[in-house]
Design an enzyme around this catalytic site. Structure first.
Site, PDB file in Angstrom:
ATOM      1  N   LYS A  54     -10.356  -0.774  10.461  1.00 36.28           N
ATOM      2  CA  LYS A  54     -10.519  -1.916   9.545  1.00 36.28           C
ATOM      3  C   LYS A  54     -10.882  -3.188  10.299  1.00 36.28           C
ATOM      4  CE  LYS A  54      -7.258  -0.085   6.157  1.00 36.28           C
ATOM      5  NZ  LYS A  54      -8.049   0.371   5.015  1.00 36.28           N
ATOM      6  N   ASP A  63       3.062  -4.737   7.897  1.00 39.07           N
ATOM      7  CA  ASP A  63       1.849  -3.929   7.796  1.00 39.07           C
ATOM      8  C   ASP A  63       0.653  -4.871   7.907  1.00 39.07           C
ATOM      9  OD1 ASP A  63      -0.359  -2.488   7.042  1.00 39.07           O
ATOM     10  OD2 ASP A  63       0.453  -1.795   5.131  1.00 39.07           O
ATOM     11  N   HIS A 112       0.871  -1.179   0.000  1.00 35.75           N
ATOM     12  CA  HIS A 112       0.000   0.000   0.000  1.00 35.75           C
ATOM     13  C   HIS A 112       0.909   1.229   0.000  1.00 35.75           C
ATOM     14  CE1 HIS A 112      -2.827   2.931   1.805  1.00 35.75           C
ATOM     15  NE2 HIS A 112      -3.789   2.124   1.439  1.00 35.75           N
ATOM     16  N   CYS A 167      -4.751   2.742  -3.621  1.00 37.23           N
ATOM     17  CA  CYS A 167      -3.521   3.189  -2.957  1.00 37.23           C
ATOM     18  C   CYS A 167      -2.426   2.132  -3.071  1.00 37.23           C
ATOM     19  CB  CYS A 167      -3.761   3.543  -1.495  1.00 37.23           C
ATOM     20  SG  CYS A 167      -4.921   4.877  -1.271  1.00 37.23           S
TER      21      CYS A 167
HETATM   22  N1  PMP Z   1      -1.784  -0.769   4.638  1.00 38.70           N
HETATM   23  C1  PMP Z   1      -2.730  -1.448   3.985  1.00 38.70           C
HETATM   24  C2  PMP Z   1      -2.424  -2.809   3.443  1.00 38.70           C
HETATM   25  C3  PMP Z   1      -4.005  -0.884   3.830  1.00 38.70           C
HETATM   26  O1  PMP Z   1      -4.949  -1.560   3.177  1.00 38.70           O
HETATM   27  C4  PMP Z   1      -4.245   0.393   4.357  1.00 38.70           C
HETATM   28  C5  PMP Z   1      -5.606   1.066   4.202  1.00 38.70           C
HETATM   29  N2  PMP Z   1      -6.220   0.852   2.982  1.00 38.70           N
HETATM   30  C6  PMP Z   1      -3.232   1.047   5.035  1.00 38.70           C
HETATM   31  C7  PMP Z   1      -2.007   0.437   5.164  1.00 38.70           C
HETATM   32  C8  PMP Z   1      -3.409   2.417   5.621  1.00 38.70           C
HETATM   33  O2  PMP Z   1      -4.357   2.386   6.634  1.00 38.70           O
HETATM   34  P1  PMP Z   1      -4.895   3.759   7.256  1.00 38.70           P
HETATM   35  O3  PMP Z   1      -5.365   4.587   6.097  1.00 38.70           O
HETATM   36  O4  PMP Z   1      -5.994   3.328   8.151  1.00 38.70           O
HETATM   37  O5  PMP Z   1      -3.752   4.387   7.978  1.00 38.70           O
END
Ligand code: PMP
Length: 424
Positions: free
Chosen positions: A243, A217, A140, A381
């Site tokens: 999440k 992550d 991400h 993203c």
């Molecule tokens: N890592 C991964 C794999 C994600 O899917 C996401 C959110 N889509 C994030 C990091 C970032 O999370 P946040 O926007 O809640 O900080």
């Protein structure tokens, strides 16, 4: 039109999943019971954020209703209660991740802030020109851009472990990429586009054999599978509360005591200090050192309620249910001409990315929305991931513990209808 999902106790016994009472679970989530565009909501964007159970909403409300005070400061009852609840949340997270101690849990805004904290710490204390940071191709942006900033500040460079067309990391290339200049490996546990569950324990084992720390992550892992950071052996593990059925604005950085102590402070402010004079400040021990200013107290309390909720359902039951939904959806979509599934790794989590012929995923998501179905479209993203497949964007349905087989069927039917609309 899809049959409304039963929320009435009398009908739960005939729910569409044996041994798993999804109807009863759904009653806990107020937001699921609404119509959008005159259709029952079918919420399939759980990878972006999950809906919240009543217990989480109530926990947040109860903090503001009866226990609202700052933590660690007041010598009065409300502040004591707020502090107790905040500390209990930290303890609950430590338990959830199987951390060795509560001190290894830092509350942050989310996975993004947690990675920025570690990357900024590495930039300030560890990275030198020519040093390497090893990421995977399926990260991400949150696990790419903070490292790019760290590299720009220090002259370090990013190396990338690729994945194959199924969405499986090419582990046979790992050892060659782990060199004498590698200072950290940062890798996702579960891909937010491909759904791949990466063999992080194995990656940690190989990195540690060379003395290289590993950040995992876990943003997309914690809603789907039990995580034991000590079994994984990782140095840092990050996730976002929202999440995993918790509030937005609260997240977690886990680090072993040694790994956290190796980082310099991130932000300066109240609560992260021991003594302050104008010439010099001495810092509080971990985890306070990384929690400058008033934290998201309500968020932490809500996160505890979310983790309690998930525990009452149980990860075995959640994984079983979600895999069943994923199998059903994969099968239904594979039968639709022109659907291309993106990410087919064995044992993947309940994230289903796909394209439909030449239809732009944004147009598809808009048409599905008119039928009440919420999916995500775009690069999610994770631009390097969609680039791997030679497309600018993909559509993604992601399933949670409260989705039903009826919703999956409705979604597949809605896709067929959308396809007909685009063919006109
Ligand atoms: N890592 C991964 C794999 C994600 O899917 C996401 C959110 N889509 C994030 C990091 C970032 O999370 P946040 O926007 O809640 O900080």
């Amino acid at each position: 039109m899809m049959a409304a999902v039963s929320t009435r106790p009398a009908e739960r016994a005939t729910g569409d999943l044996p041994r798993y009472d999804v109807g009863a679970l759904r009653t806990a989530f107020p937001a699921l019971h609404q119509a959008v565009h005159g259709q029952p909501l079918v919420y399939l964007d759980n990878g972006a954020t999950t809906q919240k159970p009543r217990a989480v909403i109530d926990a947040v409300v109860s903090y503001y209703t009866t226990d609202c005070a700052n933590v660690h400061r007041g010598a009065y009852l409300l502040s004591e209660r707020a502090t107790l609840r905040y500390d209990a949340a930290r303890h609950r997270v430590a338990e959830f991740l199987h951390a060795a101690t509560d001190q290894e849990i830092v509350f942050v805004r989310g996975a993004t802030e947690a990675i920025n904290l570690v990357a900024a710490g590495f930039a300030r204390s560890r990275l030198q020109p020519g040093d390497e940071v090893l990421l995977s191709e399926m990260e991400h942006h949150s696990n790419i851009v903070p490292w790019q900033l760290a590299c720009e500040a220090t002259g370090a460079v990013i190396k990338v472990l690729p994945f194959d067309d199924q969405g499986v990391l090419e582990l046979d290339r790992l050892d060659a990429l782990l060199g004498p200049k590698t200072r950290i490996v940062a890798v996702t546990h579960v891909s937010n586009v491909l759904g791949t569950v990466n063999p992080v324990a194995e990656i940690v084992r190989r990195a540690h054999a060379r003395g290289i720390p590993v950040l995992v992550d876990g943003a997309q892992a914690v809603p789907h599978l039990p995580v034991d950071v000590q079994a994984l052996g990782c140095d840092y593990y990050v996730f976002s509360g929202h999440k995993v059925y918790g509030p937005t604005g609260i997240g977690v950085l886990y680090g072993t005591a040694e790994a956290l102590q190796a980082l310099p402070p991130y932000q300066g402010g109240g609560d992260m200090v021991r003594t302050v004079t104008f010439p010099k400040t001495t810092y509080a021990p971990i985890p306070s050192r990384f929690e400058a200013g008033t934290p998201d107290i309500a968020g932490a309390i809500g996160l505890k309620a979310a983790l309690d909720f998930v525990a009452t359902v149980g990860f075995d039951a959640i994984a079983d249910h979600e895999h069943r939904l994923l199998a059903l959806a994969s099968h239904a979509l594979a039968a639709i001409p022109e659907v291309r599934l993106v990410g087919t790794a064995p044992g993947k989590a309940s994230v289903l990315a796909f394209t439909l012929g030449n239809v732009h995923p944004h147009d598809l998501a808009t048409i599905l929305d008119r039928q009440g179905v919420a999916i995500r479209a775009g690069h999610h993203c994770a631009q390097p991931v969609v680039k791997h497949y030679g497309v600018p964007a993909v559509a993604r349905a992601s399933f949670a513990l409260y989705n039903t087989e009826a919703e999956v069927s409705f979604f597949a039917d809605a896709l067929v209808k959308a396809q007909e609309i685009f063919k006109r």
